[in-house]
Design a protein around this motif. Sequence first.
Motif, PDB file in Angstrom:
ATOM      1  N   TYR A 176      57.527  62.624  28.495  1.00  6.67           N
ATOM      2  CA  TYR A 176      58.174  61.414  27.947  1.00  6.67           C
ATOM      3  C   TYR A 176      59.507  61.812  27.307  1.00  6.67           C
ATOM      4  N   PRO A 177      60.622  61.630  27.997  1.00  2.00           N
ATOM      5  CA  PRO A 177      61.908  62.095  27.464  1.00  2.00           C
ATOM      6  C   PRO A 177      62.320  61.459  26.129  1.00  2.00           C
ATOM      7  N   LYS A 178      61.800  60.271  25.818  1.00  2.70           N
ATOM      8  CA  LYS A 178      62.192  59.596  24.569  1.00  2.70           C
ATOM      9  C   LYS A 178      61.278  59.959  23.392  1.00  2.70           C
ATOM     10  N   ILE A 179      60.213  60.736  23.655  1.00  5.54           N
ATOM     11  CA  ILE A 179      59.255  61.078  22.593  1.00  5.54           C
ATOM     12  C   ILE A 179      59.242  62.595  22.402  1.00  5.54           C
ATOM     13  N   LYS A 180      59.473  63.048  21.158  1.00 12.62           N
ATOM     14  CA  LYS A 180      59.583  64.489  20.866  1.00 12.62           C
ATOM     15  C   LYS A 180      58.606  64.901  19.755  1.00 12.62           C
ATOM     16  N   PRO A 181      58.023  66.093  19.867  1.00 15.60           N
ATOM     17  CA  PRO A 181      57.213  66.605  18.750  1.00 15.60           C
ATOM     18  C   PRO A 181      58.124  67.149  17.656  1.00 15.60           C
ATOM     19  N   SER A 182      57.692  67.049  16.411  1.00 19.15           N
ATOM     20  CA  SER A 182      58.502  67.582  15.304  1.00 19.15           C
ATOM     21  C   SER A 182      57.625  68.323  14.298  1.00 19.15           C
ATOM     22  N   ASP A 183      58.086  69.519  13.921  1.00 22.64           N
ATOM     23  CA  ASP A 183      57.388  70.318  12.897  1.00 22.64           C
ATOM     24  C   ASP A 183      58.191  70.356  11.597  1.00 22.64           C
ATOM     25  N   ILE A 184      59.075  69.368  11.415  1.00 24.74           N
ATOM     26  CA  ILE A 184      60.013  69.370  10.289  1.00 24.74           C
ATOM     27  C   ILE A 184      59.309  69.538   8.944  1.00 24.74           C
ATOM     28  N   GLU A 185      58.105  68.966   8.793  1.00 23.35           N
ATOM     29  CA  GLU A 185      57.427  69.042   7.493  1.00 23.35           C
ATOM     30  C   GLU A 185      56.775  70.403   7.252  1.00 23.35           C
ATOM     31  N   PHE A 186      56.622  71.221   8.295  1.00 23.78           N
ATOM     32  CA  PHE A 186      56.024  72.545   8.116  1.00 23.78           C
ATOM     33  C   PHE A 186      56.886  73.401   7.194  1.00 23.78           C
ATOM     34  N   LYS A 187      58.192  73.139   7.202  1.00 22.78           N
ATOM     35  CA  LYS A 187      59.143  73.983   6.475  1.00 22.78           C
ATOM     36  C   LYS A 187      59.414  73.480   5.059  1.00 22.78           C
ATOM     37  N   LEU A 188      58.858  72.316   4.719  1.00 24.89           N
ATOM     38  CA  LEU A 188      59.127  71.732   3.397  1.00 24.89           C
ATOM     39  C   LEU A 188      58.028  72.091   2.405  1.00 24.89           C
ATOM     40  N   THR A 189      58.389  72.114   1.120  1.00 25.07           N
ATOM     41  CA  THR A 189      57.434  72.438   0.061  1.00 25.07           C
ATOM     42  C   THR A 189      56.309  71.415   0.024  1.00 25.07           C
ATOM     43  N   GLN A 190      55.079  71.906  -0.166  1.00 21.30           N
ATOM     44  CA  GLN A 190      53.907  71.022  -0.254  1.00 21.30           C
ATOM     45  C   GLN A 190      53.489  70.850  -1.719  1.00 21.30           C
ATOM     46  N   PRO A 191      52.912  69.730  -2.154  1.00 23.29           N
ATOM     47  CA  PRO A 191      52.743  68.545  -1.321  1.00 23.29           C
ATOM     48  C   PRO A 191      54.089  67.878  -1.061  1.00 23.29           C
ATOM     49  N   ASN A 192      54.221  67.308   0.100  1.00 26.74           N
ATOM     50  CA  ASN A 192      55.501  66.720   0.472  1.00 26.74           C
ATOM     51  C   ASN A 192      55.418  65.193   0.457  1.00 26.74           C
ATOM     52  N   PHE A 196      54.728  59.577  11.757  1.00 21.26           N
ATOM     53  CA  PHE A 196      54.016  60.636  11.045  1.00 21.26           C
ATOM     54  C   PHE A 196      52.518  60.575  11.340  1.00 21.26           C
ATOM     55  N   GLY A 197      51.889  61.743  11.393  1.00 20.86           N
ATOM     56  CA  GLY A 197      50.438  61.760  11.558  1.00 20.86           C
ATOM     57  C   GLY A 197      49.891  63.171  11.575  1.00 20.86           C
ATOM     58  N   THR A 198      48.577  63.282  11.332  1.00 20.30           N
ATOM     59  CA  THR A 198      47.956  64.604  11.461  1.00 20.30           C
ATOM     60  C   THR A 198      47.745  64.902  12.945  1.00 20.30           C
ATOM     61  N   PHE A 199      47.608  63.849  13.767  1.00 19.26           N
ATOM     62  CA  PHE A 199      47.414  64.006  15.218  1.00 19.26           C
ATOM     63  C   PHE A 199      46.335  65.059  15.487  1.00 19.26           C
ATOM     64  N   TRP A 252      60.197  60.560  17.174  1.00 16.43           N
ATOM     65  CA  TRP A 252      59.781  61.920  16.814  1.00 16.43           C
ATOM     66  C   TRP A 252      58.381  61.835  16.226  1.00 16.43           C
ATOM     67  N   MET A 253      57.438  62.529  16.866  1.00 13.56           N
ATOM     68  CA  MET A 253      56.068  62.584  16.363  1.00 13.56           C
ATOM     69  C   MET A 253      56.020  63.711  15.328  1.00 13.56           C
ATOM     70  N   VAL A 254      56.025  63.338  14.055  1.00 13.74           N
ATOM     71  CA  VAL A 254      56.095  64.319  12.968  1.00 13.74           C
ATOM     72  C   VAL A 254      54.675  64.749  12.581  1.00 13.74           C
ATOM     73  N   VAL A 255      54.346  65.985  12.919  1.00 15.03           N
ATOM     74  CA  VAL A 255      53.010  66.509  12.632  1.00 15.03           C
ATOM     75  C   VAL A 255      52.934  66.875  11.146  1.00 15.03           C
ATOM     76  N   THR A 256      52.017  66.213  10.440  1.00 12.03           N
ATOM     77  CA  THR A 256      51.853  66.450   9.007  1.00 12.03           C
ATOM     78  C   THR A 256      51.087  67.753   8.794  1.00 12.03           C
ATOM     79  N   PRO A 257      51.646  68.673   7.992  1.00  9.81           N
ATOM     80  CA  PRO A 257      50.933  69.935   7.766  1.00  9.81           C
ATOM     81  C   PRO A 257      49.652  69.722   6.968  1.00  9.81           C
ATOM     82  N   HIS A 258      48.694  70.578   7.230  1.00  7.87           N
ATOM     83  CA  HIS A 258      47.411  70.529   6.516  1.00  7.87           C
ATOM     84  C   HIS A 258      47.620  71.037   5.095  1.00  7.87           C
TER      85      HIS A 258
END
Length: 196
Positions: free
Chosen positions: A66-82, A7-10, A34-40
């Motif tokens: 990098y085939p083993k490393i993927k971006p993820s926007d999974i938290e964009f779709k979840l209710t905030q604050p998460n 997880f990170g803001t990256f 999975w690099m999970v981008v934390t929503p602002h």
Amino acid sequence: MKIGLYFGTFNPIHIGHLIIANHMAENSDLDQIWMVVTPHNPLKNKKTILDDYQRLQLVFLATEDYPKIKPSDIEFKLTQPNYTVNTLAHLQDKYPQHEFALIMGEDNLKSFHKWKNHEVILQNHSIYVYPRIATETDAKQDLTIKNNPNIHTIDAPIVEISSTFIRENIKNKKNVRPLMPEKVWEYIDHNNLYKK
């Protein structure tokens, strides 16, 4: 498949993030990272944080080779604050075929006992910990958490590059090109990001 969630803001993603993610992918039993981008958080007026989708785009550009490393926007779709416990429950529900683990720095492990439902996370998920430069407060680490069988300390390289340092240097017109993957630097430069 065993997936490590990093997880990170990256804001922005840099070579330090990639070194850790790649080290975890290559030197642990994790199959993918999975690099999970934390929503602002919209309630926090932080002008220094790029738009969620721009940060996701930077992670995509950084990881596409990098085939083993993927971006993820999974938290964009979840209710905030998460909370991480909710993200993990959502992922387990959506991808029951996968096993999810957390990746965190030693500094985050120290405050882990303050996380919402941290006992539930620790009971159901492994945590892969990478080292940070030690400080005097490290001796006060909660040993009950550190000695938990679900905590795995990985002897990863210590990388002291921060996104804050990169942003400040861009603003001050300094060359930070070596600190980011080339495609990330090009995107930031082309779009005049972080210059104000």
